[in-house]
Motif scaffolding. Structure first.
Motif, PDB file in Angstrom:
ATOM      1  N   ASP A 212      -1.557  24.499  67.152  1.00  0.00           N
ATOM      2  CA  ASP A 212      -0.507  23.818  67.166  1.00  0.00           C
ATOM      3  C   ASP A 212       0.620  24.260  67.834  1.00  0.00           C
ATOM      4  O   ASP A 212       2.153  23.347  68.073  1.00  0.00           O
ATOM      5  N   PHE A 213       0.720  25.238  68.650  1.00  0.00           N
ATOM      6  CA  PHE A 213       1.686  25.236  70.399  1.00  0.00           C
ATOM      7  C   PHE A 213       1.839  23.740  71.109  1.00  0.00           C
ATOM      8  O   PHE A 213       2.928  23.808  71.374  1.00  0.00           O
TER       9      PHE A 213
ATOM     10  N   ARG B 115       0.920  21.201  70.310  1.00  0.00           N
ATOM     11  CA  ARG B 115       1.815  20.326  68.654  1.00  0.00           C
ATOM     12  C   ARG B 115       3.927  20.610  69.416  1.00  0.00           C
ATOM     13  O   ARG B 115       4.385  19.700  69.279  1.00  0.00           O
ATOM     14  N   THR B 116       4.630  21.394  69.243  1.00  0.00           N
ATOM     15  CA  THR B 116       5.271  22.682  69.763  1.00  0.00           C
ATOM     16  C   THR B 116       5.630  21.149  71.058  1.00  0.00           C
ATOM     17  O   THR B 116       7.161  21.075  70.676  1.00  0.00           O
TER      18      THR B 116
ATOM     19  N   ARG C  92       4.855  19.391  72.680  1.00  0.00           N
ATOM     20  CA  ARG C  92       5.156  17.313  71.849  1.00  0.00           C
ATOM     21  C   ARG C  92       6.077  17.375  71.182  1.00  0.00           C
ATOM     22  O   ARG C  92       6.798  16.532  71.934  1.00  0.00           O
ATOM     23  N   SER C  93       6.588  17.935  70.508  1.00  0.00           N
ATOM     24  CA  SER C  93       8.063  17.793  69.676  1.00  0.00           C
ATOM     25  C   SER C  93       9.212  18.166  70.712  1.00  0.00           C
ATOM     26  O   SER C  93       9.904  17.940  70.311  1.00  0.00           O
ATOM     27  N   LYS C  94       8.985  18.505  71.967  1.00  0.00           N
ATOM     28  CA  LYS C  94       9.798  18.783  72.837  1.00  0.00           C
ATOM     29  C   LYS C  94      10.414  17.633  72.931  1.00  0.00           C
ATOM     30  O   LYS C  94      11.358  17.697  74.083  1.00  0.00           O
ATOM     31  N   GLY C  95       9.182  17.078  73.737  1.00  0.00           N
ATOM     32  CA  GLY C  95      10.125  16.228  74.084  1.00  0.00           C
ATOM     33  C   GLY C  95       8.990  15.724  75.410  1.00  0.00           C
ATOM     34  O   GLY C  95       9.238  15.147  76.199  1.00  0.00           O
ATOM     35  N   LEU C  96       8.627  16.604  76.132  1.00  0.00           N
ATOM     36  CA  LEU C  96       7.494  17.410  77.368  1.00  0.00           C
ATOM     37  C   LEU C  96       6.819  16.484  77.492  1.00  0.00           C
ATOM     38  O   LEU C  96       6.163  15.877  76.659  1.00  0.00           O
ATOM     39  N   LYS C  97       6.926  15.820  79.079  1.00  0.00           N
ATOM     40  CA  LYS C  97       6.179  14.800  79.165  1.00  0.00           C
ATOM     41  C   LYS C  97       4.933  15.141  79.084  1.00  0.00           C
ATOM     42  O   LYS C  97       3.775  16.364  79.379  1.00  0.00           O
ATOM     43  N   GLU C  98       3.088  14.634  78.849  1.00  0.00           N
ATOM     44  CA  GLU C  98       2.208  15.028  78.517  1.00  0.00           C
ATOM     45  C   GLU C  98       1.323  15.780  79.581  1.00  0.00           C
ATOM     46  O   GLU C  98       0.860  16.236  79.347  1.00  0.00           O
TER      47      GLU C  98
ATOM     48  N   ARG D 293      -3.324  26.615  80.790  1.00  0.00           N
ATOM     49  CA  ARG D 293      -3.471  28.329  80.994  1.00  0.00           C
ATOM     50  C   ARG D 293      -3.884  29.160  79.793  1.00  0.00           C
ATOM     51  O   ARG D 293      -4.623  29.374  79.797  1.00  0.00           O
ATOM     52  N   ASN D 294      -3.781  28.529  78.604  1.00  0.00           N
ATOM     53  CA  ASN D 294      -4.408  29.054  77.831  1.00  0.00           C
ATOM     54  C   ASN D 294      -6.182  28.674  77.718  1.00  0.00           C
ATOM     55  O   ASN D 294      -6.757  29.262  77.263  1.00  0.00           O
TER      56      ASN D 294
ATOM     57  N   LYS E 192       1.215  23.041  81.530  1.00  0.00           N
ATOM     58  CA  LYS E 192       1.696  23.770  81.224  1.00  0.00           C
ATOM     59  C   LYS E 192       1.415  24.675  80.019  1.00  0.00           C
ATOM     60  O   LYS E 192       1.254  25.716  80.203  1.00  0.00           O
ATOM     61  N   HIS E 193       1.061  23.989  79.274  1.00  0.00           N
ATOM     62  CA  HIS E 193       0.580  24.561  78.006  1.00  0.00           C
ATOM     63  C   HIS E 193      -0.730  24.561  77.583  1.00  0.00           C
ATOM     64  O   HIS E 193      -1.633  25.780  77.105  1.00  0.00           O
TER      65      HIS E 193
END
Lengths: 320, 674
Positions: free
Chosen positions: A212-213, A215-216, A218-224, A234-235, A230-231
């Motif tokens: 889910d995070f 999707r979060t 992406r929903s912020k508008g971050l570049k792919e 690391r995970n 970043k997201h």
């Protein structure tokens, strides 16, 4: 944090002690008489007795263990039955050689494997994914020594561009010669690592991509790119890091094959000779050193883990 | 005034192996600046997919097939931008922000929450990292996160569900978007937290002029907070009008059906719920005619022969997608009303207790380290006393973590209580050994919350239901066993022919029927229903509630009904017990409790539940609760509610108020009523 490290070190000491006990008693079960190993088959009773008492074999097993352990703590693992010289002298340079190969090959396979893993995860189902995954699957099935023999045959015997055996340090033979010597063994050692890091990275990244995070993010508008590096990364790397320690331990154990193919004087070749020659003190020392190196690798892995995943240090903080 | 957002003719499909299945079909909606609209529908109705399509956040297999999305009527269809284009990335998060259902998984677990908020600000407002941090802390204060400066460096897992959702809101609002989409954002939270959050969103909307789209299945929430409502069914919008108009005069048969099917907090005692029969069609099986046809009480011949009805205006500002004329609806009104005349099944409550609990205490030990040595303990239940009369339904309400489930497990003797009595027909079972318990085991049974995971997937429905018969040796032969299982299937409204099927072949509602049949098999006197309907869709919930009531009247069962949906509890219960942090706060007849709640906690709890009626909702006070439910590990010394209570005196922080019975049988634990 400091408490956590101390706790891990304490656990490691316990592990090493258990391994020491186990190897000592297990090797003593080997059905070969060390007296004959040292003195040969043709011994008079006096000669036999002399060696027998000098090895302390008249004492009960637990006593022998404590004597051995007390000496081992001082770095004295006894005298090799086969080479007739102190074990520490015998194995010192060989351990360094093996560790050198292992670490170099880790340095090669971790970044390449992770890179390939990320490419395949992001391009899932596309051509790049299919090809890399297929190659990874194939190369993780191929035995190291087989790859070694193939490389030897092609580059060493047919094309004659690389030397087929031996090893020495660059300050003795120069960097060029050194590289020529290590390139084939390194490929051999790294290919499996690259393949397994690729596969692990791919599957854990795919796992994270569904979270889910992401999707979060992406929903912020971050570049792919940012979402991935970043997201997701690391995970996704957390389970990959778990493999570092495993892989290093596996490589040291597996050095036996590659070192034999390329006639590298390392721990692997030594181990094989000692097993064949029932050289108990050397075997015991080699097992202990392998254990110690693996344990250190696991501790480092755990520390890296804490740095990457805050959840781990949190839970240990809470329990303190 | 021009529209801030205008979606028209949106059509979205999902690729399966060989075809593109339409999920959202021809959806149009608009939103004005500062407005709050509701998008209501059951699971699978396409409400979330509509929103995901709007900001092009569909997963890999989703595809927008047709339609346009415009911002501020500027003639630019943002669906023409590629999902990963810079323009779309600017809109996503910058113009339209979205918060999601799962607060536990929607934040990155390995990044501090501060960094995640900061990231949004730097991206959309172009601030440097220091200014962005300042703004992030401001935003955290705005959404009432205590100690914002210190907590900036915390990770998501260090916050409760409600706090995480606040962080999500802070993160989204930090980029100053024009539109906030809340996709079931409060569904997973407790009512009091839900109330706090929605009130906050409404305040922020008034203060900052942000427009909000509330996507939910909960009609109460939209009745309370939305200005206009869109109702979705099977991928279409079936009704659209202002909130007041929708609840005063619902026109589409589906909306009418929904409103007849849900219990409300302000219901009369004898109200009957009329469930909507059947299930919505799956996206692949949607018919060419009206998708609600099969379940519609007003349907006529003509409906199945004509194409899918288009949304059209039937009264000023009131749109429905239905072929029926007002005249035909009136004609069939009589029939529908005859259904409403149905009486609720009679039940007989006897004076004798079937269960009496006195001073029940359950504590758990805290273990630590490799050796699992005991380092302390905490009380999950403290001094619980209540009684259950034969034939009665006792509702058990309280927020998550208050000990409802622990209590249920103690009553079932899955846990051994540390002190107190559990009298089952005058036999104290609290301290019995496993062996001694055996004759009592079949008297209490339980129905669980999740009908999807509480049934063994590898067992046939017949053997799931019949297992207790064998276990308690209630049947003597194979023939009798089969007969009893058939009978149980019929009792819960399933066909015995379905005995050989496996749980995954049943729908959610049917599975819960299986769970009820299994609980009935042991021939119990008492059934503990632990959130039996909360996992089901609104239109299915009424079917299960009615079934439970019917079984109770037929078999004389006593129920303990655990739920967090207070309207449902009120509907089904004769008496209600309110729990907080493992203690009983109040017990009263359900009408008495709703009309005259005594305990300050009960009052706050009730005010958090939206009524499904915007007119009554107007001017109804909302009693905000301070802070969050504390952990049982550090409960306040005196009254457990004292640290959040507006009426708390110094005495409340020292002493625990005992349960006091008022003249009318209303029991309350509060010093205000001494």
């Amino acid at each position: 944090m400091a408490k956590y490290i101390l706790k891990r070190i304490a656990q490691t000491v316990v592990v090493i002690i258990i391994v020491a006990i186990a190897t000592f008693f297990l090797t003593s079960l080997i059905p070969s008489d060390p007296v004959y190993v040292i003195g040969g088959e043709d011994l008079t009773q006096e000669q036999y007795d002399a060696i027998y008492y000098s090895l302390g074999l008249d004492k009960p097993l637990p006593v022998r263990f404590f004597n051995w352990a007390a000496n081992a703590l001082k770095g004295d693992f006894g005298t090799s039955y086969v080479y007739h010289q102190p074990v520490w002298k015998l194995i010192g340079s060989r351990v360094t050689t093996t560790l050198y190969f292992s670490f170099l090959s880790m340095l090669i396979s971790i970044p390449i494997g992770i890179l390939f893993g990320m490419i395949t995860a992001v391009k899932r189902g596309k051509k790049a994914d299919t090809i890399i995954t297929l190659l990874a699957n194939i190369s993780s099935c191929l035995p190291q020594f087989w790859i070694g023999i193939c490389l030897l045959f092609i580059f060493g015997l047919k094309m004659r561009i690389l030397p087929t055996y031996g090893f020495d340090w660059p300050w003795k033979i120069g960097l060029g010669e050194h590289l020529k010597l290590i390139i084939m063994p390194l490929i051999c050692l790294s290919l499996g690592g690259i393949a397994s890091f690729t596969r692990q990275t791919r599957s854990s990244m795919l796992e994270v991509i569904r979270q889910d995070f992401v999707r979060t993010a992406r929903s912020k508008g971050l570049k792919e790119k940012k979402v991935i590096f970043k997201h997701i990364m690391r995970n996704g790397l957390i389970p990959v890091i778990t493999m570092f320690g495993n892989r290093l331990a596996f490589m040291i154990g597996g050095s036996m094959f590659v070192e034999n193919v390329f006639a590298i004087p390392g721990m692997g070749t030594l181990m094989l000779k000692c097993i064949n020659g029932s050289d108990l003190p050397t075997i015991q020392a080699l097992v202990l050193i392998t254990t110690a190196v693996s344990c250190v690798a696991y501790i480092l892995t755990d520390l890296l883990y804490v740095i990457v995943d805050p959840r781990i240090s949190l839970t240990s903080d809470q329990s303190n | 005034m021009s529209n801030l957002l205008n979606i028209s003719g949106l059509k979205t499909g999902f690729r399966t192996e060989n075809q593109l299945i339409t999920i959202v079909d021809n959806v149009s909606l608009h939103l004005k600046r500062g407005e709050i609209i509701g998008l209501v529908g059951e699971s699978g109705s396409g409400k979330s997919v509509t929103m995901m399509s709007t900001i092009q956040l569909l997963s890999g297999s989703g595809k927008i097939m047709d339609g346009s999305v415009e911002l501020e009527d500027n003639g630019i269809n943002i669906l023409d931008y590629k999902p990963n284009s810079p323009q779309m990335q600017e809109i996503r998060g910058g113009r339209i922000g979205m918060i999601f259902q799962e607060p536990m998984t929607s934040l990155n677990p390995v990044m501090t929450i501060g960094a995640q908020i900061q990231e949004t600000i730097m991206l959309h407002l172009g601030l440097n990292s220091e200014d962005a941090k300042k703004r992030a802390i401001e935003m955290m204060k705005l959404v009432n996160i205590p100690d914002a400066e210190e907590r900036y460096n915390n990770y998501a897992q260090q916050f409760s569900g409600g706090m995480r959702q606040r962080i999500m809101i802070a993160m989204v609002l930090a980029a100053k978007p024009d539109i906030l989409i809340a996709d079931e954002a409060t569904t997973a939270l407790d009512v009091t937290t839900q109330g706090q959050l929605l009130e906050m969103i409404r305040d922020l909307s008034v203060k900052t002029g942000i427009a909000v789209i509330i996507v939910t299945h909960n009609l109460g929430i939209v009745a309370r907070y939305a200005d206009r409502i869109y109702v979705m069914y099977a991928g279409n919008i079936v009704e659209h009008t202002t909130t007041k108009e929708l609840f005063r005069d619902p026109k589409h048969p589906y909306t009418r059906g929904l409103l007849r099917a849900i219990p409300r907090l302000n219901d009369q005692k004898d109200r009957v719920l009329i469930p909507i029969d059947g299930l919505p069609p799956t996206p692949a099986e949607r018919p060419a005619y009206c998708p609600f046809y099969e379940r519609c009480l007003y349907r006529g011949e003509e409906c199945s022969q004509r194409n899918k009805p288009e949304l059209h205006e039937v009264a000023p500002g009131h749109f429905i997608a239905c072929h029926l004329t007002p005249e035909t609806v009136d004609e069939r009104k009589g029939y529908v009303e005859s259904l409403m005349q149905k009486k609720r099944p009679e039940k007989e409550i006897q004076d004798s207790n079937c269960l009496e609990v006195n001073g029940l205490v359950k504590s758990f030990d805290i273990h630590k380290g490799i050796m699992q040595r005991k380092v302390g303990s905490f009380n999950a239940l403290e001094d619980i006393s209540f009684n259950l009369r034969k034939g009665e339904t006792l509702g058990l309400v309280g927020e998550s973590g208050c000990g409802k489930t622990t209590l249920a497990r103690c009553l079932l003797r899955m846990y051994k209580p540390n002190a107190g009595e559990i009298k089952l027909f005058d036999h104290d079972i609290a301290a019995l050994t496993k062996r001694e318990l055996r004759p009592y085991r079949n008297l209490i049974s339980m129905v669980f919350q999740d009908p999807f995971s509480s049934l063994d997937p590898r067992q046939t429905a017949g053997s799931i239901v019949g297992e207790p018969l064998k276990l308690h040796k209630l049947v003597s032969g194979q023939e009798e066993y089969e007969g009893k299982v058939d009978h149980l299937f019929e009792m819960v409204g399933l066909s015995p022919l379905q005995k050989g099927r496996y749980p995954h072949e049943f729908s959610g509602g049917q599975r819960q029927r299986l769970g009820i049949a299994r609980a009935l098999a042991s021939n119990p006197e008492i059934m503990i229903l632990d959130e039996p309907i909360s996992a089901l869709d609104v239109s299915i919930q009424a079917q299960i509630i009615n079934l439970l009531e019917e079984l109770q009247s037929r078999l004389g069962l006593s129920y303990i009904f655990i739920a967090h949906d207070l309207a449902v509890v009120k509907h089904i219960s004769d008496r209600i017990l309110v729990m907080y942090l493992g203690r009983v706060m109040e017990i009263a007849d359900s009408d008495e409790l709703y009309d005259h709640p005594l305990h300050p906690y009960t009052r706050a709890l009730l005010s958090s539940v939206p009524l499904v009626d915007p007119e009554q909702e107007e001017g109804r006070p909302f009693i905000p609760l301070k802070g969050e439910v504390p952990s049982v590990l550090n409960r306040p010394k005196g009254c457990p509610f004292s640290d959040r209570c507006d009426h708390a005196s110094e005495r409340c922080t020292r002493e625990i108020p005992p349960l006091k019975t008022m003249d009318n049988g209303h029991i309350v634990a509060c010093f205000l009523y001494e």
